[in-house]
Scaffold this motif. Structure first.
Motif, PDB file in Angstrom:
ATOM      1  N   VAL A  99       0.830  -1.204   0.000  1.00 21.22           N
ATOM      2  CA  VAL A  99       0.000   0.000   0.000  1.00 21.22           C
ATOM      3  C   VAL A  99       0.868   1.258   0.000  1.00 21.22           C
ATOM      4  O   VAL A  99       0.564   2.243  -0.676  1.00 21.22           O
ATOM      5  CB  VAL A  99      -0.963  -0.008   1.196  1.00 21.22           C
ATOM      6  N   LEU A 100       1.959   1.227   0.764  1.00 17.62           N
ATOM      7  CA  LEU A 100       2.863   2.378   0.799  1.00 17.62           C
ATOM      8  C   LEU A 100       3.453   2.638  -0.579  1.00 17.62           C
ATOM      9  O   LEU A 100       3.516   3.786  -1.041  1.00 17.62           O
ATOM     10  CB  LEU A 100       3.974   2.132   1.818  1.00 17.62           C
ATOM     11  N   MET A 130      -3.804   4.648  -6.768  1.00 18.26           N
ATOM     12  CA  MET A 130      -4.771   4.988  -5.735  1.00 18.26           C
ATOM     13  C   MET A 130      -5.394   6.342  -6.044  1.00 18.26           C
ATOM     14  O   MET A 130      -4.710   7.364  -6.008  1.00 18.26           O
ATOM     15  CB  MET A 130      -4.106   5.012  -4.356  1.00 18.26           C
ATOM     16  N   LEU A 131      -6.670   6.339  -6.355  1.00 14.37           N
ATOM     17  CA  LEU A 131      -7.361   7.602  -6.612  1.00 14.37           C
ATOM     18  C   LEU A 131      -7.554   8.379  -5.315  1.00 14.37           C
ATOM     19  O   LEU A 131      -7.312   9.579  -5.246  1.00 14.37           O
ATOM     20  CB  LEU A 131      -8.711   7.323  -7.279  1.00 14.37           C
ATOM     21  N   ASP A 132      -7.978   7.676  -4.262  1.00 13.59           N
ATOM     22  CA  ASP A 132      -8.128   8.269  -2.937  1.00 13.59           C
ATOM     23  C   ASP A 132      -6.864   7.968  -2.150  1.00 13.59           C
ATOM     24  O   ASP A 132      -6.552   6.808  -1.868  1.00 13.59           O
ATOM     25  CB  ASP A 132      -9.355   7.676  -2.232  1.00 13.59           C
ATOM     26  N   LYS A 133      -6.141   9.011  -1.799  1.00 12.47           N
ATOM     27  CA  LYS A 133      -4.828   8.826  -1.158  1.00 12.47           C
ATOM     28  C   LYS A 133      -4.845   9.229   0.314  1.00 12.47           C
ATOM     29  O   LYS A 133      -3.798   9.436   0.910  1.00 12.47           O
ATOM     30  CB  LYS A 133      -3.773   9.622  -1.921  1.00 12.47           C
ATOM     31  N   SER A 134      -6.008   9.323   0.906  1.00 17.79           N
ATOM     32  CA  SER A 134      -6.121   9.740   2.303  1.00 17.79           C
ATOM     33  C   SER A 134      -5.751   8.609   3.248  1.00 17.79           C
ATOM     34  O   SER A 134      -5.741   7.426   2.874  1.00 17.79           O
ATOM     35  CB  SER A 134      -7.555  10.186   2.598  1.00 17.79           C
ATOM     36  N   ALA A 135      -5.435   8.980   4.508  1.00 20.89           N
ATOM     37  CA  ALA A 135      -5.136   7.974   5.523  1.00 20.89           C
ATOM     38  C   ALA A 135      -6.328   7.050   5.736  1.00 20.89           C
ATOM     39  O   ALA A 135      -6.161   5.847   5.984  1.00 20.89           O
ATOM     40  CB  ALA A 135      -4.740   8.659   6.831  1.00 20.89           C
ATOM     41  N   GLU A 136      -7.530   7.593   5.620  1.00 14.04           N
ATOM     42  CA  GLU A 136      -8.727   6.764   5.779  1.00 14.04           C
ATOM     43  C   GLU A 136      -8.838   5.741   4.655  1.00 14.04           C
ATOM     44  O   GLU A 136      -9.230   4.583   4.890  1.00 14.04           O
ATOM     45  CB  GLU A 136      -9.971   7.651   5.811  1.00 14.04           C
ATOM     46  N   ALA A 137      -8.493   6.127   3.448  1.00 17.77           N
ATOM     47  CA  ALA A 137      -8.512   5.180   2.326  1.00 17.77           C
ATOM     48  C   ALA A 137      -7.480   4.074   2.545  1.00 17.77           C
ATOM     49  O   ALA A 137      -7.735   2.910   2.226  1.00 17.77           O
ATOM     50  CB  ALA A 137      -8.231   5.914   1.021  1.00 17.77           C
ATOM     51  N   ILE A 138      -6.324   4.445   3.083  1.00 14.06           N
ATOM     52  CA  ILE A 138      -5.302   3.439   3.395  1.00 14.06           C
ATOM     53  C   ILE A 138      -5.841   2.464   4.437  1.00 14.06           C
ATOM     54  O   ILE A 138      -5.691   1.248   4.308  1.00 14.06           O
ATOM     55  CB  ILE A 138      -4.018   4.122   3.906  1.00 14.06           C
ATOM     56  N   ARG A 139      -6.484   3.002   5.474  1.00 16.88           N
ATOM     57  CA  ARG A 139      -7.043   2.142   6.531  1.00 16.88           C
ATOM     58  C   ARG A 139      -8.054   1.167   5.949  1.00 16.88           C
ATOM     59  O   ARG A 139      -8.011  -0.033   6.249  1.00 16.88           O
ATOM     60  CB  ARG A 139      -7.719   3.004   7.604  1.00 16.88           C
ATOM     61  N   ALA A 168       0.775   7.058   5.748  1.00 15.04           N
ATOM     62  CA  ALA A 168       0.609   8.339   5.050  1.00 15.04           C
ATOM     63  C   ALA A 168       1.768   9.280   5.383  1.00 15.04           C
ATOM     64  O   ALA A 168       2.284   9.991   4.505  1.00 15.04           O
ATOM     65  CB  ALA A 168      -0.725   8.973   5.427  1.00 15.04           C
ATOM     66  N   LYS A 169       2.206   9.287   6.644  1.00  8.43           N
ATOM     67  CA  LYS A 169       3.351  10.117   7.040  1.00  8.43           C
ATOM     68  C   LYS A 169       4.629   9.640   6.353  1.00  8.43           C
ATOM     69  O   LYS A 169       5.443  10.462   5.891  1.00  8.43           O
ATOM     70  CB  LYS A 169       3.528  10.081   8.555  1.00  8.43           C
ATOM     71  N   ASP A 170       4.806   8.317   6.294  1.00  9.72           N
ATOM     72  CA  ASP A 170       5.974   7.777   5.594  1.00  9.72           C
ATOM     73  C   ASP A 170       5.967   8.200   4.130  1.00  9.72           C
ATOM     74  O   ASP A 170       7.003   8.581   3.571  1.00  9.72           O
ATOM     75  CB  ASP A 170       5.983   6.248   5.681  1.00  9.72           C
ATOM     76  N   ALA A 171       4.797   8.128   3.507  1.00  8.43           N
ATOM     77  CA  ALA A 171       4.682   8.515   2.098  1.00  8.43           C
ATOM     78  C   ALA A 171       5.045   9.985   1.906  1.00  8.43           C
ATOM     79  O   ALA A 171       5.788  10.340   0.974  1.00  8.43           O
ATOM     80  CB  ALA A 171       3.269   8.244   1.591  1.00  8.43           C
ATOM     81  N   ASN A 172       4.541  10.854   2.784  1.00  7.42           N
ATOM     82  CA  ASN A 172       4.845  12.281   2.674  1.00  7.42           C
ATOM     83  C   ASN A 172       6.334  12.551   2.841  1.00  7.42           C
ATOM     84  O   ASN A 172       6.907  13.409   2.152  1.00  7.42           O
ATOM     85  CB  ASN A 172       4.048  13.065   3.724  1.00  7.42           C
ATOM     86  N   SER A 177      11.348  14.101  -0.624  1.00 12.04           N
ATOM     87  CA  SER A 177      12.728  13.930  -1.099  1.00 12.04           C
ATOM     88  C   SER A 177      12.819  13.739  -2.610  1.00 12.04           C
ATOM     89  O   SER A 177      13.920  13.625  -3.150  1.00 12.04           O
ATOM     90  CB  SER A 177      13.389  12.748  -0.387  1.00 12.04           C
ATOM     91  N   ILE A 178      11.676  13.693  -3.295  1.00  8.35           N
ATOM     92  CA  ILE A 178      11.722  13.518  -4.755  1.00  8.35           C
ATOM     93  C   ILE A 178      11.019  14.674  -5.469  1.00  8.35           C
ATOM     94  O   ILE A 178      10.553  14.534  -6.598  1.00  8.35           O
ATOM     95  CB  ILE A 178      11.093  12.168  -5.186  1.00  8.35           C
TER      96      ILE A 178
END
Length: 206
Positions: A99-100, A130-139, A168-172, A177-178
């Motif tokens: 997911v990440l 992933m169209l929805d990239k929110s933390a809730e969508a990840i959950r 989500a924090k890891d992704a941000n 960095s890119i």
């Protein structure tokens, strides 16, 4: 791209040109002997070499991000597991890594330049957009994918919302960095595109 070749950096391709220009005056034509022209050519070569070195550095960052996603996912599982079970933790960590990667690759493909996006779209990718990239969508994604793969006690005790927020924090952090572009006198490329090519594309088939 030259920087994609194993064991070879893109910047190394300008070294021969720079060295030859430094030694070249005796072999130049009269028209090419003019010092201002030679200086301009050397400056252009050096600027191109510097840009290629930035691309090489961006490729290393991309590889490090890809290699570190498993660790990110596993650490998040350890923080959010209410019931300790190594087998279930491993299963959720694998899903978390997937997911990440999907999340970071999805955002990266959204921010590349239009011509880069066109090239990406013409090739096979190794992630699910992933169209929805929110933390809730990840959950929700993790919750659904884990429903029949882990034990009931682990499933009920796991902090899915917190884990989604962690990813989500890891992704941000990775996306920070890119960012930006690398520019040379003749071309430009986004660091996000370097990341996508290195981490998000399917291996070439023979």
């Amino acid at each position: 791209m030259p920087w994609m070749q194993p064991g070879k950096t893109a910047a190394s391709q300008t070294d021969d040109l720079t060295r030859s220009l430094a030694k070249a005056p005796d072999g130049l034509t009269e028209e090419s002997r003019r010092l201002p022209d030679l200086v301009a050519v050397m400056q252009r070569a050096q600027a191109t070499k510097a840009a290629l070195q930035e691309v090489d550095a961006a490729a290393v960052v991309a590889e490090n991000i890809g290699a570190g996603m498993a660790s990110d996912a596993a650490l998040g599982v350890s923080r959010n597991a209410g019931v300790r079970n190594s087998a279930d933790e491993q299963k959720v960590a694998v899903l978390g890594e997937e997911v990440l990667k999907d999340l970071v690759c999805s955002v990266a493909t959204d921010v590349v330049a239009p011509e880069e996006k066109s090239e990406i779209d013409q090739n096979a990718t190794a992630f699910t957009y992933m169209l929805d990239k929110s933390a809730e969508a990840i959950r929700r994604t993790l919750f659904a994918k884990s429903a029949f793969s882990v034990g009931a006690a682990f499933y009920r005790g796991f902090q899915w919302g917190s884990y989604g927020a962690d990813l989500a924090k890891d992704a941000n952090r990775h996306l920070a960095s890119i960012g930006g572009q690398v520019r040379s006198p003749d071309w430009q490329i986004t660091r996000a595109y370097v990341f996508v090519v290195k981490t998000c594309m399917a291996p070439p088939t023979r």
